[in-house]
Design a protein around this motif. Structure first.
Motif, mmCIF file in Angstrom:
data_model
loop_
_atom_site.group_PDB
_atom_site.id
_atom_site.type_symbol
_atom_site.label_atom_id
_atom_site.label_comp_id
_atom_site.label_asym_id
_atom_site.label_seq_id
_atom_site.Cartn_x
_atom_site.Cartn_y
_atom_site.Cartn_z
ATOM 1 N N LYS A 45 0.860 -1.186 0.000
ATOM 2 C CA LYS A 45 0.000 0.000 0.000
ATOM 3 C C LYS A 45 0.895 1.235 0.000
ATOM 4 C CE LYS A 45 -3.743 -2.370 2.454
ATOM 5 N NZ LYS A 45 -4.622 -2.451 1.281
ATOM 6 N N PHE A 46 1.600 1.408 -1.095
ATOM 7 C CA PHE A 46 2.646 2.424 -1.152
ATOM 8 C C PHE A 46 2.076 3.837 -1.070
ATOM 9 C CE2 PHE A 46 5.334 5.310 -3.640
ATOM 10 C CZ PHE A 46 6.483 5.235 -2.886
ATOM 11 N N TYR A 47 1.101 4.151 -1.915
ATOM 12 C CA TYR A 47 0.610 5.528 -1.981
ATOM 13 C C TYR A 47 -0.149 5.917 -0.717
ATOM 14 C CZ TYR A 47 2.050 5.569 -6.819
ATOM 15 O OH TYR A 47 2.802 5.519 -7.960
ATOM 16 N N ILE A 48 -0.834 4.952 -0.094
ATOM 17 C CA ILE A 48 -1.490 5.242 1.193
ATOM 18 C C ILE A 48 -0.438 5.538 2.257
ATOM 19 C CG2 ILE A 48 -2.896 4.232 3.036
ATOM 20 C CD1 ILE A 48 -4.414 2.689 0.931
ATOM 21 N N SER A 49 0.655 4.767 2.244
ATOM 22 C CA SER A 49 1.718 4.991 3.226
ATOM 23 C C SER A 49 2.379 6.348 3.020
ATOM 24 C CB SER A 49 2.769 3.872 3.140
ATOM 25 O OG SER A 49 3.521 3.958 1.950
ATOM 26 N N VAL A 50 2.525 6.778 1.768
ATOM 27 C CA VAL A 50 3.100 8.099 1.489
ATOM 28 C C VAL A 50 2.196 9.193 2.045
ATOM 29 C CG1 VAL A 50 3.677 9.746 -0.340
ATOM 30 C CG2 VAL A 50 4.407 7.370 -0.529
ATOM 31 N N LEU A 51 0.884 9.045 1.850
ATOM 32 C CA LEU A 51 -0.063 10.054 2.330
ATOM 33 C C LEU A 51 -0.060 10.136 3.860
ATOM 34 C CD1 LEU A 51 -2.307 12.065 1.657
ATOM 35 C CD2 LEU A 51 -3.939 10.151 1.755
ATOM 36 N N ILE A 52 -0.196 8.960 4.510
ATOM 37 C CA ILE A 52 -0.201 8.936 5.981
ATOM 38 C C ILE A 52 1.135 9.422 6.534
ATOM 39 C CG2 ILE A 52 -0.364 7.429 8.002
ATOM 40 C CD1 ILE A 52 -2.245 5.638 6.368
ATOM 41 N N GLY A 53 2.219 8.925 5.949
ATOM 42 C CA GLY A 53 3.549 9.293 6.419
ATOM 43 C C GLY A 53 3.829 10.769 6.280
ATOM 44 N N GLY A 54 3.459 11.356 5.130
ATOM 45 C CA GLY A 54 3.707 12.781 4.924
ATOM 46 C C GLY A 54 2.999 13.641 5.950
ATOM 47 N N ILE A 55 1.763 13.287 6.269
ATOM 48 C CA ILE A 55 0.991 14.068 7.248
ATOM 49 C C ILE A 55 1.567 13.891 8.653
ATOM 50 C CG2 ILE A 55 -1.263 14.293 8.349
ATOM 51 C CD1 ILE A 55 -2.513 13.521 5.616
ATOM 52 N N LEU A 56 1.848 12.637 9.051
ATOM 53 C CA LEU A 56 2.383 12.388 10.391
ATOM 54 C C LEU A 56 3.747 13.036 10.591
ATOM 55 C CD1 LEU A 56 1.431 8.641 11.067
ATOM 56 C CD2 LEU A 56 0.473 10.688 12.152
ATOM 57 N N ILE A 57 4.619 12.904 9.596
ATOM 58 C CA ILE A 57 5.972 13.469 9.714
ATOM 59 C C ILE A 57 5.902 14.989 9.801
ATOM 60 C CG2 ILE A 57 8.165 13.794 8.502
ATOM 61 C CD1 ILE A 57 7.709 10.925 7.368
ATOM 62 N N SER A 58 5.009 15.602 8.987
ATOM 63 C CA SER A 58 4.859 17.063 9.038
ATOM 64 C C SER A 58 4.363 17.499 10.411
ATOM 65 C CB SER A 58 3.877 17.520 7.948
ATOM 66 O OG SER A 58 4.380 17.212 6.658
ATOM 67 N N ALA A 59 3.425 16.715 10.980
ATOM 68 C CA ALA A 59 2.893 17.056 12.304
ATOM 69 C C ALA A 59 3.973 16.952 13.382
ATOM 70 C CB ALA A 59 1.712 16.142 12.636
ATOM 71 N N LEU A 60 4.766 15.888 13.343
ATOM 72 C CA LEU A 60 5.818 15.703 14.348
ATOM 73 C C LEU A 60 6.914 16.759 14.215
ATOM 74 C CD1 LEU A 60 6.121 11.793 14.324
ATOM 75 C CD2 LEU A 60 5.280 13.232 16.201
ATOM 76 N N LEU A 61 7.236 17.126 12.971
ATOM 77 C CA LEU A 61 8.233 18.183 12.777
ATOM 78 C C LEU A 61 7.714 19.529 13.275
ATOM 79 C CD1 LEU A 61 9.827 17.396 9.298
ATOM 80 C CD2 LEU A 61 10.805 17.045 11.563
ATOM 81 N N ALA A 62 6.397 19.757 13.132
ATOM 82 C CA ALA A 62 5.817 21.006 13.640
ATOM 83 C C ALA A 62 5.931 21.075 15.160
ATOM 84 C CB ALA A 62 4.357 21.103 13.207
ATOM 85 N N ILE A 63 5.695 19.933 15.838
ATOM 86 C CA ILE A 63 5.859 19.894 17.293
ATOM 87 C C ILE A 63 7.326 20.086 17.669
ATOM 88 C CG2 ILE A 63 5.628 18.405 19.332
ATOM 89 C CD1 ILE A 63 3.257 17.057 17.883
ATOM 90 N N ASN A 64 8.200 19.418 16.885
ATOM 91 C CA ASN A 64 9.636 19.521 17.154
ATOM 92 C C ASN A 64 10.134 20.958 17.025
ATOM 93 O OD1 ASN A 64 12.348 18.077 17.438
ATOM 94 N ND2 ASN A 64 12.633 19.198 15.518
ATOM 95 N N TYR A 65 9.474 21.734 16.161
ATOM 96 C CA TYR A 65 9.870 23.130 15.941
ATOM 97 C C TYR A 65 9.889 23.911 17.262
ATOM 98 C CZ TYR A 65 9.745 27.843 13.926
ATOM 99 O OH TYR A 65 10.010 29.164 13.589
ATOM 100 N N PHE A 66 8.911 23.666 18.124
ATOM 101 C CA PHE A 66 8.798 24.424 19.371
ATOM 102 C C PHE A 66 9.841 23.990 20.408
ATOM 103 C CE2 PHE A 66 4.589 24.613 17.451
ATOM 104 C CZ PHE A 66 4.327 25.973 17.492
ATOM 105 N N PHE A 67 10.283 22.722 20.333
ATOM 106 C CA PHE A 67 11.247 22.220 21.312
ATOM 107 C C PHE A 67 12.692 22.282 20.805
ATOM 108 C CE2 PHE A 67 7.270 20.104 22.437
ATOM 109 C CZ PHE A 67 7.205 20.336 23.786
ATOM 110 N N ASN A 68 12.846 22.753 19.568
ATOM 111 C CA ASN A 68 14.174 22.718 18.967
ATOM 112 C C ASN A 68 14.584 24.110 18.478
ATOM 113 O OD1 ASN A 68 16.546 21.520 18.234
ATOM 114 N ND2 ASN A 68 15.734 20.409 16.477
ATOM 115 N N ALA A 69 14.352 25.123 19.303
ATOM 116 C CA ALA A 69 14.847 26.491 19.090
ATOM 117 C C ALA A 69 14.159 27.230 17.960
ATOM 118 C CB ALA A 69 16.355 26.482 18.855
ATOM 119 N N GLY A 70 13.054 26.701 17.435
ATOM 120 C CA GLY A 70 12.287 27.416 16.421
ATOM 121 C C GLY A 70 13.086 27.747 15.188
ATOM 122 N N VAL A 71 13.023 29.045 14.786
ATOM 123 C CA VAL A 71 13.704 29.476 13.569
ATOM 124 C C VAL A 71 15.222 29.421 13.721
ATOM 125 C CG1 VAL A 71 13.823 31.935 14.141
ATOM 126 C CG2 VAL A 71 13.594 31.219 11.743
#
Length: 398
Positions: A45-71
């Protein structure tokens, strides 16, 4: 898998430089990448995994932004890297979606960072740690870009080769189609016209017995050659439409060759050709009986066609430990050097035998194809002026 390796590296690294939250997020990303690998490679299920993965990774990176000195941290580099990787693997219909998703998330984070700077946690214990973190993110990113580009180019080259192979197949099919129409439009019409002319002569002219016998003999030759041509043409057409269907069974060589020799004996006698044979009656091979008969019938028919009056044709069988070898040898003029390369293809030229018998070049093409589909091999040896020998090798019954 590359993502798994990268996050496994980041888990201890982030913890070491004093970023426990980033280390935890790297751990979660590692789990996400592992699940994506399972979903795409194991569950297909390659394309489903790309869709789910892209959203989850973007969400986790957004959270990481606040704990990792921001800009001031490496988060923007990571967002750029994620977008690049998604653009490589995502289906084209989602390109716009990933572009705007990345743009909206990063723009939102920058606005929060600007208007609410107190929401950003600065965990770096020293300027050195910050520099090392950004440098490490850059190195990991550049390695990932290199690997992604490498695999992308490799996939592109593989696709290019596939397209080239398909183009060659289409060229071959087009050549076969042209050959087929050539046979139908000219080589098949010509003998039928001859038959018509002979019949008109018989109808409109008073003939004596010797003249009638001569015309009847000519008619028989035309019909026989036309029948052989039609048989080859229909066999080839059927194989093209339905695919080659082979029925491999135990076949006794003598049982296949004997009726063919009986069929061609009158033709050999007419041209005063000595048709000798030495066939082992005990040899059995793994073959398709109908295909084997077509091959041998074409080889013997060609030998008679291109052997001069009073010539010699020898049909023999030999065996090795694993294979039976059937040889059909004649002492005709041999094959011209310019015809040797195309003799087993549909590019072969129309040829004429020693008694003006016409050959359209389809028979040997079929013989080669039928020999190989029976796990056998067909080849020839020929010297101009010294004759030609065709060899057919088939596996013995074990």
């Amino acid at each position: 898998m590359i993502g798994v390796v990268a996050t496994i590296y980041n888990i201890p690294f982030n913890y070491y430089i004093g970023l426990p939250e980033a280390s935890l997020i790297s751990f979660l990303l590692c789990i996400v990448f592992s699940l994506l690998y399972y979903l795409s490679r194991i569950k297909n299920k390659f394309y489903i995994s790309v869709l789910i993965g892209g959203i989850l990774i973007s969400a986790l990176l957004a959270i990481n932004y606040f704990f990792n000195a921001g800009v001031e941290g490496p988060s923007l580099l990571l967002f750029t890297l994620v977008y690049l990787l998604l653009s490589f693997v995502a289906p084209s219909r989602l390109y716009v979606f990933w572009f705007f998703l990345n743009l909206i998330i990063v723009s939102g984070l920058l606005m929060i960072d600007y208007f609410y700077p107190e929401s950003i946690i600065l965990r770096y214990t020293s300027r050195l740690n910050r520099t090392v973190d950004i440098a490490s993110t850059y190195v990991v990113g550049i390695v990932l870009i290199y690997l992604a580009t490498y695999f992308f180019r490799k996939a592109y080259r593989a696709e290019q080769r596939l397209v080239e192979e398909k183009s060659k197949v289409l060229e071959r099919l087009n050549a076969e189609k042209n050959k087929l129409f050539s046979i139908i439009s000219h080589d098949l019409r010509s003998p039928l016209s001859s038959v018509q002319q002979y019949l008109e002569i018989i109808k409109e002219t008073e003939l004596n017995d010797s003249q009638k016998k001569e015309i009847e003999a000519d008619l028989l030759d035309v019909v026989r050659n036309t029948q052989e041509m039609l048989f080859n043409l229909l066999s080839w057409s059927t194989s093209q439409m339905d695919g080659l269907k082979v029925n491999l069974t135990q076949v006794t060589i003598y049982a296949v060759l004997r009726p063919i020799l009986e069929i061609y004996k009158p033709l050999a006698i007419k041209k005063q050709i000595h048709l000798n044979h030495s066939i082992d009656t005990t040899i059995s091979v793994v073959a398709d009986r109908d295909m084997l008969q077509l091959i041998v019938r074409n080889l013997v028919g060609n030998a008679i066609k291109f052997t001069p009056f009073g010539g010699l044709i020898t049909i023999e069988t030999m065996q090795t430990d694993t294979h039976c070898l059937i040889s059909v040898k004649d002492n005709g003029d041999g094959i011209k050097p310019e015809d040797k390369e195309t003799i087993f293809s549909l590019k072969s030229r129309v040829t004429f035998g020693t008694n003006h018998e016409k050959g359209v070049g389809l028979g040997l093409f079929l013989c080669k194809e039928y020999a190989e589909v029976q796990q056998g091999k067909l080849w020839f040896e020929s010297e101009t002026g010294s004759g030609t020998s065709f060899y057919l090798s088939l596996p013995l019954i074990k």
